[in-house]
Design a protein around this motif. Structure first.
Motif, mmCIF file in Angstrom:
data_model
loop_
_atom_site.group_PDB
_atom_site.id
_atom_site.type_symbol
_atom_site.label_atom_id
_atom_site.label_comp_id
_atom_site.label_asym_id
_atom_site.label_seq_id
_atom_site.Cartn_x
_atom_site.Cartn_y
_atom_site.Cartn_z
ATOM 1 N N LEU A 50 0.813 -1.211 0.000
ATOM 2 C CA LEU A 50 0.000 0.000 0.000
ATOM 3 C C LEU A 50 0.849 1.264 0.000
ATOM 4 N N GLU A 51 2.134 1.114 0.297
ATOM 5 C CA GLU A 51 3.025 2.273 0.422
ATOM 6 C C GLU A 51 3.916 2.452 -0.799
ATOM 7 N N MET A 52 4.443 1.347 -1.331
ATOM 8 C CA MET A 52 5.357 1.407 -2.469
ATOM 9 C C MET A 52 4.688 0.843 -3.716
ATOM 10 N N SER A 53 5.150 1.304 -4.877
ATOM 11 C CA SER A 53 4.649 0.767 -6.142
ATOM 12 C C SER A 53 5.259 -0.611 -6.396
ATOM 13 N N ASN A 54 4.682 -1.339 -7.366
ATOM 14 C CA ASN A 54 5.242 -2.632 -7.748
ATOM 15 C C ASN A 54 6.715 -2.516 -8.102
ATOM 16 N N GLU A 55 7.036 -1.489 -8.884
ATOM 17 C CA GLU A 55 8.420 -1.316 -9.335
ATOM 18 C C GLU A 55 9.366 -1.051 -8.163
ATOM 19 N N GLN A 56 8.914 -0.262 -7.178
ATOM 20 C CA GLN A 56 9.761 0.009 -6.012
ATOM 21 C C GLN A 56 10.008 -1.255 -5.188
ATOM 22 N N VAL A 57 8.975 -2.076 -5.056
ATOM 23 C CA VAL A 57 9.134 -3.339 -4.311
ATOM 24 C C VAL A 57 10.134 -4.243 -5.024
ATOM 25 N N VAL A 58 9.971 -4.387 -6.343
ATOM 26 C CA VAL A 58 10.867 -5.256 -7.101
ATOM 27 C C VAL A 58 12.287 -4.697 -7.116
ATOM 28 N N GLN A 59 12.419 -3.366 -7.166
ATOM 29 C CA GLN A 59 13.754 -2.769 -7.118
ATOM 30 C C GLN A 59 14.452 -3.112 -5.813
ATOM 31 N N ARG A 60 13.691 -3.084 -4.710
ATOM 32 C CA ARG A 60 14.285 -3.468 -3.423
ATOM 33 C C ARG A 60 14.698 -4.939 -3.431
ATOM 34 N N MET A 61 13.856 -5.776 -4.027
ATOM 35 C CA MET A 61 14.196 -7.197 -4.112
ATOM 36 C C MET A 61 15.457 -7.411 -4.927
ATOM 37 N N LEU A 62 15.560 -6.698 -6.053
ATOM 38 C CA LEU A 62 16.760 -6.818 -6.893
ATOM 39 C C LEU A 62 18.003 -6.358 -6.162
ATOM 40 N N SER A 63 17.907 -5.232 -5.458
ATOM 41 C CA SER A 63 19.041 -4.717 -4.702
ATOM 42 C C SER A 63 19.504 -5.725 -3.663
ATOM 43 N N SER A 64 18.516 -6.300 -2.954
ATOM 44 C CA SER A 64 18.826 -7.265 -1.905
ATOM 45 C C SER A 64 19.411 -8.546 -2.481
ATOM 46 N N GLU A 65 18.830 -9.009 -3.576
ATOM 47 C CA GLU A 65 19.252 -10.289 -4.164
ATOM 48 C C GLU A 65 20.580 -10.165 -4.907
ATOM 49 N N ALA A 66 20.772 -9.031 -5.606
ATOM 50 C CA ALA A 66 21.985 -8.856 -6.414
ATOM 51 C C ALA A 66 23.130 -8.219 -5.641
ATOM 52 N N LEU A 67 22.840 -7.723 -4.429
ATOM 53 C CA LEU A 67 23.824 -6.987 -3.622
ATOM 54 C C LEU A 67 24.373 -5.788 -4.402
ATOM 55 N N VAL A 68 23.420 -5.054 -4.982
ATOM 56 C CA VAL A 68 23.756 -3.812 -5.682
ATOM 57 C C VAL A 68 23.190 -2.658 -4.862
#
Length: 445
Positions: A240-258
């Motif tokens: 409800l707070e972040m957009s789909n793209e923001q959520v996925v960007q966080r996942m990518l950052s966490s998963e890729a260590l970028v």
């Protein structure tokens, strides 16, 4: 409603209703077979409702149910006069073919009652649609909820004898002994947290609390990733707070260590792109679904989750402070209390753990001890009451605590309906908004 529709008769069986009541008159013990399954509201005729209620009243005070006692109760309640009661009860008693078939008669009465409820629900939905007084999605959600409520009431469970429950419990204990991993709840993926929780149980409501910027969303996303990868089940995220793209960007950052900042600014080098490609491939293999609709209600969430029910493993809601009730409530604490109760009911109905992020109030900011307690939950004490588990996040570096390791966070288990409370340590990497499991002893209070 058209003239043809208004001329239709409501589903109703006079013979079945009379036979149910007559069976109880012939053999009062038959009431025990249908009480709980059949309610007074299931009868179509008001007179039959009153007779059934009078029978239940006599049963509740351990009085015999016969024509004499029933007439006395009906006359006292003003339903019939004495002569009318006598005449109609004799008709009912003479109507029943056999009291042994009372359950068959009761099922007919119940079925007709369910059909009438469906008609009423459809009429209410038609009226709302014709009036066009609300958003289309809200009308759809209420229509689906009405039908679901009818089905849910019809499938309501009754008592289970303790012998049956003992057998199931004993089988579960043997399963735990043979294969502890398969018998435990859904693991969060954080070893020290799971030592306390023994996994998240089916139907559990787990609250993850923290001050703004403490990492509630990051922790919930980390759990979502861990569960999706480990169980291969669907994980549904309501953001409800972040957009789909923001959520996925966080996942990518966490998963890729970028580094998060590098992703937002676009300053990515060749190695970063390579890591992101590998992370994208891994994330694409998971069964994660994200809904970034705003101002969601529990009814809307339930409606969407029912379509995802097959192989559903976990639900994440970020966060409760942005949710709304189905009805207008001026008092926010009361509204949040209703939302938390509905979320618990939803978790139980879906039979999956539901993790809900929640804000903590400013109480921690004015204390020398910054670690939060369960009383710091914001908006409503009902959240604490309805939750099965309450986890609170504390990071010493957030408060510039020089004595704390910057890469260590504490998950404070303030409530655990199925076990003990205490503090579990997890790894924290700010640049990637990433929580990790660490090998360390956990400290109990």
């Amino acid at each position: 409603m058209t003239a043809d529709m208004s001329a239709r008769k409501m589903p109703f069986s006079l013979e079945a209703e009379q036979s149910v009541l007559g069976s109880v008159l012939v053999d009062a013990e038959k009431l025990t077979e249908i009480t709980g399954f059949l309610k007074s509201e299931d009868f179509y005729l008001d007179e039959h409702k009153e007779i059934y209620l009078a029978m239940q009243e006599l049963f509740s005070v351990s009085r015999n149910i016969d024509i004499v006692t029933l007439i006395e109760t009906l006359v006292k309640g003003g339903v019939y006069d004495r002569d009318q009661s006598m005449a109609y009860l004799k008709v009912i008693a003479d109507t029943v073919p056999s009291a042994s078939n009372v359950l068959d008669y009761a099922h007919i009465v119940k079925g007709k009652s369910t059909l009438r409820k469906l008609i009423t629900a459809c009429d209410e939905t038609c009226d709302e649609a014709f009036l066009e007084a609300d958003e289309v999605n809200m009308i759809l959600d209420r229509a689906e909820q009405r039908i679901f409520d009818i089905a849910d009431r019809e499938n309501a469970k009754g008592f289970s004898h303790i012998r049956e429950v003992l057998v199931n419990t004993y089988d579960h204990l043997k399963q735990i002994q043979a294969d502890p991993a398969s018998a435990m709840g859904t693991p969060t993926g954080f070893a020290m947290v799971d030592q306390f929780l023994v996994g998240l149980g089916k139907g559990d409501l787990c609250i993850v609390g923290g001050r703004p910027g403490m990492g509630k969303s990051a922790f919930a996303i980390s759990v979502a990733l861990n569960v999706a990868k480990a169980t291969k089940k669907k994980v549904c995220i309501f953001s409800l707070e972040m957009s789909n793209e923001q959520v996925v960007q966080r996942m990518l950052s966490s998963e890729a260590l970028v580094d998060n900042y590098k992703m937002r600014s676009g300053h990515l080098d060749a190695k970063d792109w390579e890591n992101l490609a590998h992370a994208s491939a891994a994330l694409a293999e998971t069964d994660i679904y994200i809904d970034d609709s705003t101002a969601m209600t529990c009814a809307a969430m339930k409606s969407k989750l029912r379509r995802m029910r097959d192989n559903l493993g976990l639900v994440i809601i970020d966060y409760i402070g942005l949710m709304h009730s189905e009805r207008k409530i001026d008092n926010r604490a009361v509204e949040v209390g209703e939302i938390s109760r509905n979320l618990k009911i939803m978790a139980k109905e879906m039979n999956v753990p539901v993790i809900v992020c929640a804000q903590l109030n400013r109480g921690t900011e004015g204390r020398s001890e910054k670690r939060p307690s369960i009383s710091d939950l914001r908006d409503s004490g009902a959240i604490e009451q309805d939750a099965d588990e309450v986890l609170m996040i504390y990071r010493g570096e957030y408060y510039d605590d020089g004595g704390e390791n910057d890469n260590i966070a504490e998950i404070i288990i303030g409530k655990n309906r199925h076990g003990g409370t205490g503090t579990a340590k997890v790894g924290w990497y700010k640049d990637y908004a990433k929580f990790t499991s660490i090998d360390d002893k956990f400290s109990e209070y």
